[in-house]
Scaffold this active site. Structure first.
Site, mmCIF file in Angstrom:
data_model
loop_
_atom_site.group_PDB
_atom_site.id
_atom_site.type_symbol
_atom_site.label_atom_id
_atom_site.label_comp_id
_atom_site.label_asym_id
_atom_site.label_seq_id
_atom_site.Cartn_x
_atom_site.Cartn_y
_atom_site.Cartn_z
ATOM 1 N N SER A 20 0.827 -1.212 0.000
ATOM 2 C CA SER A 20 0.000 0.000 0.000
ATOM 3 C C SER A 20 0.864 1.265 0.000
ATOM 4 O O SER A 20 0.467 2.294 -0.559
ATOM 5 C CB SER A 20 -0.977 0.002 1.177
ATOM 6 O OG SER A 20 -0.306 0.000 2.402
ATOM 7 N N HIS A 116 8.872 3.036 9.002
ATOM 8 C CA HIS A 116 8.716 2.086 10.101
ATOM 9 C C HIS A 116 7.538 2.529 10.962
ATOM 10 O O HIS A 116 7.441 3.700 11.337
ATOM 11 C CB HIS A 116 9.985 2.034 10.952
ATOM 12 C CG HIS A 116 9.847 1.108 12.120
ATOM 13 N ND1 HIS A 116 9.918 -0.268 11.981
ATOM 14 C CD2 HIS A 116 9.593 1.349 13.428
ATOM 15 C CE1 HIS A 116 9.727 -0.819 13.162
ATOM 16 N NE2 HIS A 116 9.526 0.132 14.058
ATOM 17 N N LEU A 151 19.213 -1.946 12.464
ATOM 18 C CA LEU A 151 17.786 -2.038 12.143
ATOM 19 C C LEU A 151 16.978 -0.868 12.730
ATOM 20 O O LEU A 151 17.032 -0.607 13.935
ATOM 21 C CB LEU A 151 17.230 -3.361 12.689
ATOM 22 C CG LEU A 151 15.733 -3.598 12.429
ATOM 23 C CD1 LEU A 151 15.469 -3.847 10.949
ATOM 24 C CD2 LEU A 151 15.216 -4.756 13.269
HETATM 25 C C1 GRF Z 1 3.914 -0.410 6.698
HETATM 26 O O1 GRF Z 1 3.035 -0.144 7.744
HETATM 27 C C2 GRF Z 1 5.316 -0.012 7.074
HETATM 28 O O2 GRF Z 1 5.376 0.892 8.123
HETATM 29 C C3 GRF Z 1 5.933 -1.287 7.535
HETATM 30 O O3 GRF Z 1 5.293 -2.310 6.837
HETATM 31 C C4 GRF Z 1 4.015 -1.881 6.395
HETATM 32 C C5 GRF Z 1 3.966 -2.186 4.953
HETATM 33 O O4 GRF Z 1 2.702 -2.032 4.400
HETATM 34 N N1 GRF Z 1 7.362 -1.218 7.342
HETATM 35 P P1 GRF Z 1 2.512 -2.034 2.821
HETATM 36 O O5 GRF Z 1 3.161 -3.301 2.285
HETATM 37 O O6 GRF Z 1 3.160 -0.806 2.274
HETATM 38 O O7 GRF Z 1 1.024 -2.051 2.633
#
Ligand code: GRF
Length: 225
Positions: A20, A116, A151
């Site tokens: 997303s 993150h 990380l």
């Molecule tokens: C996001 O909430 C991001 O913060 C985390 O993983 C999720 C990924 O969601 N690192 P998407 O694959 O972009 O929908």
């Protein structure tokens, strides 16, 4: 003045699942709010929705299947080869669930961003929504940061802050925080792509000014232009 598409920074997005955030970037680029040229979308898992979103947008895709690789080195080599082929100027980690080797991070130092789902430095790692709720935090959110070998520890650029209510669950918090990611991630990437954002001398610079703290955006507001 808008630059011709072919001259925009070559950008690769690394994904693992839903995609997303990738979709938000694609939409922002289409809306003229993100000045990058996507040269490829790379996943560590085949068949994920993120790759479908990329293909639908006409972007090149590649999967280096972690589960099918004979060990960590084979996987890292696969990623490195794909990146070499696409030779990106910028790399955006968007829900990419693997830790990249230090050499690769060094190669793209100052040119690689991640998002993150926590207000870093709080809650690096996994299950941030659950951990924040269990700790009774008044605020949770998401952070766009430069990637460094450690990380979720690279210097933060933009944060989206969400007040945690008594009715919040992991799902409701995730939904609200992710809505914010779709605003802050394309914006930070745009700043980097247009040379306004830099990571230099261990500090984050925006428009020539060193940031003492990440720029904060509260739920319901929009990031600065
Ligand atoms: C996001 O909430 C991001 O913060 C985390 O993983 C999720 C990924 O969601 N690192 P998407 O694959 O972009 O929908």
């Amino acid at each position: 003045m808008t630059r011709p598409h072919a001259t925009l920074p070559r950008t690769v997005v690394l994904v693992s699942g839903n995609g997303s955030n990738l979709q938000a970037m694609i939409d922002a680029a289409r809306a003229g709010e993100l000045a990058v040229r996507f040269v490829g979308v790379l996943s560590d898992r085949p068949g994920v929705l993120a790759l479908e979103r990329a293909a639908r947008a006409g972007l090149a895709t590649e999967a280096v299947d972690f589960a099918a690789c004979a060990g960590r080195n084979a996987f890292d080599d696969g990623i490195a080869r794909t990146l070499e082929r696409w030779h990106p100027d910028l790399v955006a980690l968007a829900g990419f669930m693997r830790i990249l080797p230090a050499g690769m991070v060094a190669r793209y130092a100052g040119r690689m961003l991640n998002v993150h789902p926590s207000l870093l430095p709080s809650y690096p790692g996994l299950h941030t929504f659950r951990r924040a709720l269990e700790a009774g935090e008044a605020w949770h959110g998401s952070t766009v940061h430069f990637v460094t070998p450690e990380l979720d520890a690279g210097p933060a650029v933009l944060q989206y802050r969400v007040p945690v209510g008594p009715e919040d669950t992991e799902d409701s918090l995730r939904r609200r925080v992710q809505q914010g990611e779709y605003l802050i991630y394309p914006r930070a990437l745009h700043w980097l792509a247009t040379g306004r954002l830099a990571h230099r001398d261990g500090r984050v610079w925006l428009d020539g000014v060193a940031l003492d703290a990440p720029i904060q955006v509260q739920e319901g507001a929009r990031p600065p232009p």
